[in-house]
Design a protein around this motif. Structure first.
Motif, PDB file in Angstrom:
ATOM      1  N   GLY A 163      29.731  42.776  42.248  1.00  0.00           N
ATOM      2  CA  GLY A 163      30.971  43.562  42.239  1.00  0.00           C
ATOM      3  C   GLY A 163      30.833  44.989  41.736  1.00  0.00           C
ATOM      4  O   GLY A 163      31.829  45.614  41.383  1.00  0.00           O
ATOM      5  N   LYS A 164      29.623  45.534  41.755  1.00  0.00           N
ATOM      6  CA  LYS A 164      29.419  46.927  41.294  1.00  0.00           C
ATOM      7  C   LYS A 164      30.193  47.911  42.169  1.00  0.00           C
ATOM      8  O   LYS A 164      30.925  48.752  41.679  1.00  0.00           O
ATOM      9  N   THR A 165      29.993  47.782  43.486  1.00  0.00           N
ATOM     10  CA  THR A 165      30.622  48.738  44.399  1.00  0.00           C
ATOM     11  C   THR A 165      32.139  48.597  44.367  1.00  0.00           C
ATOM     12  O   THR A 165      32.864  49.595  44.374  1.00  0.00           O
ATOM     13  N   SER A 166      32.615  47.355  44.287  1.00  0.00           N
ATOM     14  CA  SER A 166      34.073  47.150  44.230  1.00  0.00           C
ATOM     15  C   SER A 166      34.648  47.788  42.975  1.00  0.00           C
ATOM     16  O   SER A 166      35.711  48.420  43.018  1.00  0.00           O
ATOM     17  N   ASP A 224      39.609  36.215  39.542  1.00  0.00           N
ATOM     18  CA  ASP A 224      40.730  35.752  40.380  1.00  0.00           C
ATOM     19  C   ASP A 224      40.318  34.559  41.235  1.00  0.00           C
ATOM     20  O   ASP A 224      41.169  33.835  41.739  1.00  0.00           O
TER      21      ASP A 224
HETATM   22  N1  LIG Z   1      37.929  38.057  44.903  1.00  0.00           N
HETATM   23  C1  LIG Z   1      37.161  39.030  44.429  1.00  0.00           C
HETATM   24  N2  LIG Z   1      36.156  39.491  45.193  1.00  0.00           N
HETATM   25  C2  LIG Z   1      35.379  40.477  44.679  1.00  0.00           C
HETATM   26  C3  LIG Z   1      35.586  41.018  43.387  1.00  0.00           C
HETATM   27  N3  LIG Z   1      34.623  41.959  43.159  1.00  0.00           N
HETATM   28  C4  LIG Z   1      33.873  42.002  44.270  1.00  0.00           C
HETATM   29  N4  LIG Z   1      34.322  41.092  45.193  1.00  0.00           N
HETATM   30  C5  LIG Z   1      33.755  40.830  46.510  1.00  0.00           C
HETATM   31  O1  LIG Z   1      32.396  40.431  46.331  1.00  0.00           O
HETATM   32  C6  LIG Z   1      31.583  40.946  47.373  1.00  0.00           C
HETATM   33  C7  LIG Z   1      30.450  41.765  46.782  1.00  0.00           C
HETATM   34  O2  LIG Z   1      31.030  42.844  46.046  1.00  0.00           O
HETATM   35  P1  LIG Z   1      30.312  44.236  45.923  1.00  0.00           P
HETATM   36  O3  LIG Z   1      31.226  45.129  45.157  1.00  0.00           O
HETATM   37  O4  LIG Z   1      29.802  44.728  47.228  1.00  0.00           O
HETATM   38  O5  LIG Z   1      29.073  43.818  45.013  1.00  0.00           O
HETATM   39  P2  LIG Z   1      27.772  44.670  44.632  1.00  0.00           P
HETATM   40  O6  LIG Z   1      27.386  44.251  43.270  1.00  0.00           O
HETATM   41  O7  LIG Z   1      28.042  46.120  44.852  1.00  0.00           O
HETATM   42  O8  LIG Z   1      26.764  44.117  45.723  1.00  0.00           O
HETATM   43  P3  LIG Z   1      25.268  44.618  46.089  1.00  0.00           P
HETATM   44  O9  LIG Z   1      25.407  46.072  46.406  1.00  0.00           O
HETATM   45  O10 LIG Z   1      24.903  43.758  47.239  1.00  0.00           O
HETATM   46  O11 LIG Z   1      24.420  44.335  44.906  1.00  0.00           O
HETATM   47  C8  LIG Z   1      32.500  41.773  48.252  1.00  0.00           C
HETATM   48  O12 LIG Z   1      32.876  40.974  49.341  1.00  0.00           O
HETATM   49  C9  LIG Z   1      33.689  42.065  47.383  1.00  0.00           C
HETATM   50  O13 LIG Z   1      34.871  42.232  48.109  1.00  0.00           O
HETATM   51  C10 LIG Z   1      36.669  40.479  42.587  1.00  0.00           C
HETATM   52  O14 LIG Z   1      36.910  40.850  41.422  1.00  0.00           O
HETATM   53  N5  LIG Z   1      37.406  39.480  43.175  1.00  0.00           N
END
Ligand SMILES: Nc1nc2c(ncn2[C@@H]2O[C@H](COP(=O)(O)OP(=O)(O)OP(=O)(O)O)[C@@H](O)[C@H]2O)c(=O)[nH]1
Length: 335
Positions: free
Chosen positions: A25-28, A172
């Motif tokens: 969830g880093k990017t989110s 969530d």
């Molecule tokens: N339901 C929900 N989904 C989330 C949340 N945070 C992230 N996601 C989902 O999890 C998936 C991965 O989230 P990213 O934010 O891309 O994670 P990341 O850490 O950046 O991923 P990498 O770049 O692959 O390492 C996506 O489909 C998001 O929509 C959250 O708090 N709740």
């Protein structure tokens, strides 16, 4: 390092690392932060613009097109070439006023990155270390898969071990909301030195805390940390990674500090994932101490006194080192 006792000047732009395992969830988190006013004076280094969905917020694009200015005031910079190159480029463009002033930089690492390697880039390249300093590590942990990843992958364990701030994401998706509190407690026992916040509940104050320099609060919650209360045990993460706390009762002399740094570099540099803490030096001032592997940042003189009876404390996060081995070097600080 040429100057182990110099203090860091305000010209050192604070750099925060946003790390966390694949999909945690880093990017989110970033794509929410970049809308926020608390984040307005920040430059973010990301891997690709597409990832954070900037299309609706883009107000200006620099001529080189690798930096965009958002209407929130936040700058986003797509990593071009090496991290050194991206940092230097931001530094010089700010100097030449080609881009708006920013107060801090946030680097989003890849999910499989060993945070130590990225931290080393900031402290290990002399040109970068002259201008930037590591101010904190923020680690996202997924409420659903996070503990499994930490158990299965060394990178995930290391990302948790070096965190100053943990953001628990995807709460969530938990069927039982109370499970979030259990997870929080569990993460708190694994890294007693980090503050844990629930991603979805992050408010303005929480965001500001994420970006409070680790060194200025390194000791604040120390007495409240479970690891600090029972320093003899140390804290075991996995893969031989432990966090051990050492208290110092007396001020430390600068020669003793230099001896300790040399001993740590020589004997334990490879195993030292991170050192952080506050020492009271013989001049009576408190200094924040930060190190990763062989790299010790110049101690940063703190503007305010540290409360409490302790003269100082160090947290040493290491791999395959016993408390006894670390105690031998800490003895050098005790003179
Ligand atoms: N339901 C929900 N989904 C989330 C949340 N945070 C992230 N996601 C989902 O999890 C998936 C991965 O989230 P990213 O934010 O891309 O994670 P990341 O850490 O950046 O991923 P990498 O770049 O692959 O390492 C996506 O489909 C998001 O929509 C959250 O708090 N709740």
């Amino acid at each position: 390092m040429s100057d182990q006792t110099g203090s860091i000047s305000p010209q050192h732009t604070p750099v925060f690392l946003l790390t966390g395992f694949l999909g945690s969830g880093k990017t989110s988190l970033l794509s929410r932060l970049i809308h926020r006013p608390e984040f307005s004076d920040t430059a973010v280094i990301i891997n690709e613009f597409g990832e954070v969905g900037l299309d609706h917020m883009l107000v200006d694009r620099s001529s080189d097109a690798d930096i965009v200015l958002l209407d929130s005031g936040c700058l986003c910079c797509a990593m071009s070439g090496s991290l050194q190159h991206s940092l230097e480029s931001l530094y010089y463009r700010r100097l030449r006023k080609e881009i708006p002033h920013f107060e801090r930089i946030v680097i989003e690492t890849s999910g499989l990155a060993d945070p130590g390697a990225v931290i080393n880039t900031i402290g290990g390249d002399p040109a970068i270390a002259r201008r930037f300093r590591l101010a904190g590590v923020i680690t996202t942990v997924d409420a659903i898969h996070g503990l499994d990843a930490i158990g299965a992958y060394r990178e995930a364990a290391a990302q948790l071990a070096v965190a100053d701030q943990i953001v628990l994401t995807k709460t969530d998706l938990l069927e039982d909301p109370a499970a979030a509190m259990d997870l929080r407690r569990e993460l708190g026992t694994r890294n007693p030195h980090a503050e844990i916040q629930i991603g979805q509940a992050l408010d303005a104050a929480g965001i500001r805390r994420l970006f409070t320099s680790a060194e200025t609060r390194a000791l604040e919650p120390a007495s409240a940390h479970s690891g600090m209360r029972n320093p003899a045990l140390g804290h075991i993460f996995k893969y031989g990674i432990t966090a051990q706390t050492f208290h110092l009762r007396n001020p430390v002399s600068w020669p003793a500090y230099a001896d300790w740094v040399h001993a740590m570099q020589r004997r334990h540099g490879a195993s030292l994932l991170r050192a952080k803490g506050i020492l009271r030096m013989e001049d009576g001032d408190f200094y924040a101490i930060h190190a990763v592997h062989h790299l010790f940042s110049p101690p940063l003189k703190l503007r305010r006194a540290v409360e409490g009876p302790q003269q100082g404390a160090l947290v040493l996060i290491t791999e395959n080192l016993s408390r006894e081995e670390l105690e031998e070097t800490v003895a050098l600080l005790r003179g």
